[in-house]
Design a protein around this motif. Sequence first.
Motif, short mmCIF file in Angstrom:
data_model
loop_
_atom_site.label_atom_id
_atom_site.label_comp_id
_atom_site.label_asym_id
_atom_site.label_seq_id
_atom_site.Cartn_x
_atom_site.Cartn_y
_atom_site.Cartn_z
N ASN A 127 0.76 -1.15 0.06
CA ASN A 127 -0.03 0.10 -0.11
C ASN A 127 1.02 1.38 -0.14
O ASN A 127 0.47 2.22 -0.47
N SER A 128 1.98 1.31 0.72
CA SER A 128 2.99 2.59 0.86
C SER A 128 3.18 2.89 -0.73
O SER A 128 3.31 4.11 -0.92
N ILE A 129 3.68 1.87 -1.62
CA ILE A 129 3.69 2.25 -3.03
C ILE A 129 2.85 2.70 -3.79
O ILE A 129 2.65 3.45 -4.55
N LYS A 130 1.62 2.10 -3.37
CA LYS A 130 0.31 2.59 -4.24
C LYS A 130 0.04 3.96 -3.74
O LYS A 130 -0.26 4.93 -4.47
N LEU A 131 0.18 4.26 -2.43
CA LEU A 131 -0.14 5.59 -2.04
C LEU A 131 0.79 6.52 -2.59
O LEU A 131 0.19 7.63 -3.05
N LEU A 132 2.05 6.30 -2.55
CA LEU A 132 2.93 7.34 -3.19
C LEU A 132 2.70 7.46 -4.49
O LEU A 132 2.87 8.84 -5.00
N ASN A 133 2.42 6.43 -5.49
CA ASN A 133 2.28 6.78 -6.79
C ASN A 133 0.70 7.49 -7.03
O ASN A 133 0.94 8.10 -8.05
N LEU A 134 -0.08 7.21 -6.50
CA LEU A 134 -1.42 7.79 -6.61
C LEU A 134 -1.02 9.38 -6.15
O LEU A 134 -1.86 10.15 -6.78
N LYS A 135 -0.40 9.66 -5.08
CA LYS A 135 0.05 11.02 -4.77
C LYS A 135 0.64 11.74 -5.85
O LYS A 135 0.18 12.90 -6.20
N ARG A 136 1.56 11.16 -6.68
CA ARG A 136 2.29 11.59 -7.98
C ARG A 136 1.11 11.95 -8.76
O ARG A 136 1.32 13.05 -9.42
N ILE A 137 0.20 11.18 -9.06
CA ILE A 137 -0.77 11.27 -10.12
C ILE A 137 -1.51 12.57 -9.61
O ILE A 137 -2.18 13.41 -10.39
N LEU A 138 -1.99 12.57 -8.39
CA LEU A 138 -2.59 13.62 -7.66
C LEU A 138 -2.05 14.95 -7.78
O LEU A 138 -2.60 15.93 -8.08
N GLU A 139 -0.80 15.08 -7.34
CA GLU A 139 0.19 16.14 -7.47
C GLU A 139 -0.11 16.78 -9.04
O GLU A 139 0.02 18.10 -9.14
N ARG A 140 0.19 15.83 -10.09
CA ARG A 140 0.20 16.47 -11.22
C ARG A 140 -1.29 17.01 -11.64
O ARG A 140 -1.25 17.99 -12.48
N LEU A 141 -2.36 16.41 -11.30
CA LEU A 141 -3.67 16.95 -11.50
C LEU A 141 -3.87 18.17 -10.71
O LEU A 141 -4.38 19.13 -11.54
N LEU A 142 -3.37 18.37 -9.52
CA LEU A 142 -3.82 19.60 -8.93
C LEU A 142 -2.77 20.87 -9.25
O LEU A 142 -3.26 21.90 -9.21
N GLN A 143 -1.64 20.40 -10.07
CA GLN A 143 -0.80 21.60 -10.61
C GLN A 143 -1.21 21.88 -11.92
O GLN A 143 -0.67 22.83 -12.60
N ASN A 144 -2.20 20.97 -12.76
CA ASN A 144 -2.59 21.20 -14.29
C ASN A 144 -3.40 22.42 -14.18
O ASN A 144 -4.62 22.39 -13.91
N GLU A 145 -3.01 23.65 -14.64
CA GLU A 145 -3.81 24.58 -15.01
C GLU A 145 -4.54 24.47 -16.39
O GLU A 145 -5.66 25.41 -16.51
N ALA A 146 -4.11 23.64 -17.00
CA ALA A 146 -4.90 23.64 -18.38
C ALA A 146 -6.49 22.89 -18.10
O ALA A 146 -7.19 22.99 -18.88
N ILE A 147 -6.62 22.18 -17.09
CA ILE A 147 -7.68 21.60 -16.93
C ILE A 147 -8.92 22.20 -16.42
O ILE A 147 -8.75 23.15 -15.57
N ALA A 148 -9.99 21.83 -16.90
CA ALA A 148 -11.25 22.47 -16.63
C ALA A 148 -11.69 22.24 -14.86
O ALA A 148 -11.37 21.16 -14.42
#
Length: 500
Positions: free
Chosen positions: A243-264
């Motif tokens: 789970n620690s590896i799942k959490l870390l990589n879901l976090k990476r995806i979430l960070e990218r999403l939160l930083q994406n200014e192009a998305i509605a």
Amino acid sequence: MGEIALRIAWALTSLLKKFSEKIMTEEIVVRPPQPICSAETAIAALSSEDDGIRYYAAWWLGKHRVQDACEALCEALKDERDRTALGGYPLRRQAARSLGLLKNSLAVPALIEVLECPDLRLQEAAIHALATIEDRAAIPGLLALFDLEGEIAAEALLEALATFEVWEARLQVEKFYSHPSERVQCAAARYLYALTRESTYLQKLLQTLEHENHFLRWAATFDLGGLGLLEVAPALIKAFVPNSIKLLNLKRILERLLQNEAIAEVQRQKESDFLFDSIDGLLIELESSTRNALDASTRLEVSEESIREMRSLEALVIAQQDETGGTQDESVSPVAALIAALRSKHPKVRAAAIDGLVELAPATVKPLIEAYESSNDHGYQACLIQAIARIGDPRALELLQDVVGVEIANHCQGNVRRVAALGLGRIGRQAPGSKASQLALKKLDWALRMPEDWALRYSAAVSLEEIGSTESMFVLQTAANSEIDLVVQTRIARALAAIL
């Protein structure tokens, strides 16, 4: 961490030995050596003649993100005194890792300089550090590695080029897609899919995610997480990895999403809701590695044996709940049988046992606590903590506080500490205004502000939301002003919005 622990132990042993020798020859006044407990002492220790002390100092400076140590750590990158029989440089590797933690661009020239060292682990550490620092001035040095003769740290290099989006390296990277190492193939697939969006490369990663070799599954998980794409999240959630590896990589995806200014904004909200809910759900689940993620038993299909065990456990629970108890074998304690089932080799049997123990609470609380205190089996203890946390009985407050730990963790696995933190939230919710609730709140306040483990801080935010009191809201507001991790910061904001 094994290498670090070994070197720390060796350093302490060496210190004691040299200290004793000097006492015997009356060379010094009897007093203990100065400990490494501040930035100044750690930086000074990098000049020690003792290899172990220098290594520990480099590790300490990285752990504490001491920016003033950047120059000294860059000098440590050149220190060739600490060398293994195989030609490796442990201190230089650790200096590179610590510079990556500092994320200081001033270290880029020194890190590029060591890329030509034949120690592949040093080269790998330097590449990872450069990718973490994210200074594009590193790109020419990274590309120059393709021109070196002999072996290079190819996996790390391809991952770094994907991180920097150096798409002009496509021809060189394509050659590594047929590399003998499947991990290198995965790194090439990540780069090529990010560039081309050709499904062949994505399928390569998804297939490796189901590989029988757990190291390859882990590698594929990190490569998929590195893509930062929501579409791969469901596969990561279902993967047979800790789970620690799942959490870390879901976090990476979430960070990218939160930083994406192009998305509605509407789309961002919908997708981030999914990822936050997924992370919240994983926190309370015990990762399979707490018992046996390193062997094939984590991938056992539901066998006839496990089905019989689960049906037996279900019967015990039903019989215990039946007021007449007519079908219950009085020679068998249902609670004891359920607790014993937590040692099963079958994950589904352990999960069924935990469900039964939660269903039969509060009668199961005392036996669960006693079982935890009488065992040294970490996997078994982890299952006990999950049951205890899900119940949220105030009698378990002291145990859960201890498992969450203190500043220097008490050897609890990170996943178990997070589960325990969620248990404190349940206690606070079920006993509002009580002394137990106040003590739980105090521990969660610490867990939200102090630990380095982002997921433990995240768990504390989830628990404080569950408590939902004025006091928990104050704790969240205070932490929001100092939290620098984007995902934890956003989760705190969500918790505050839910309480308000």
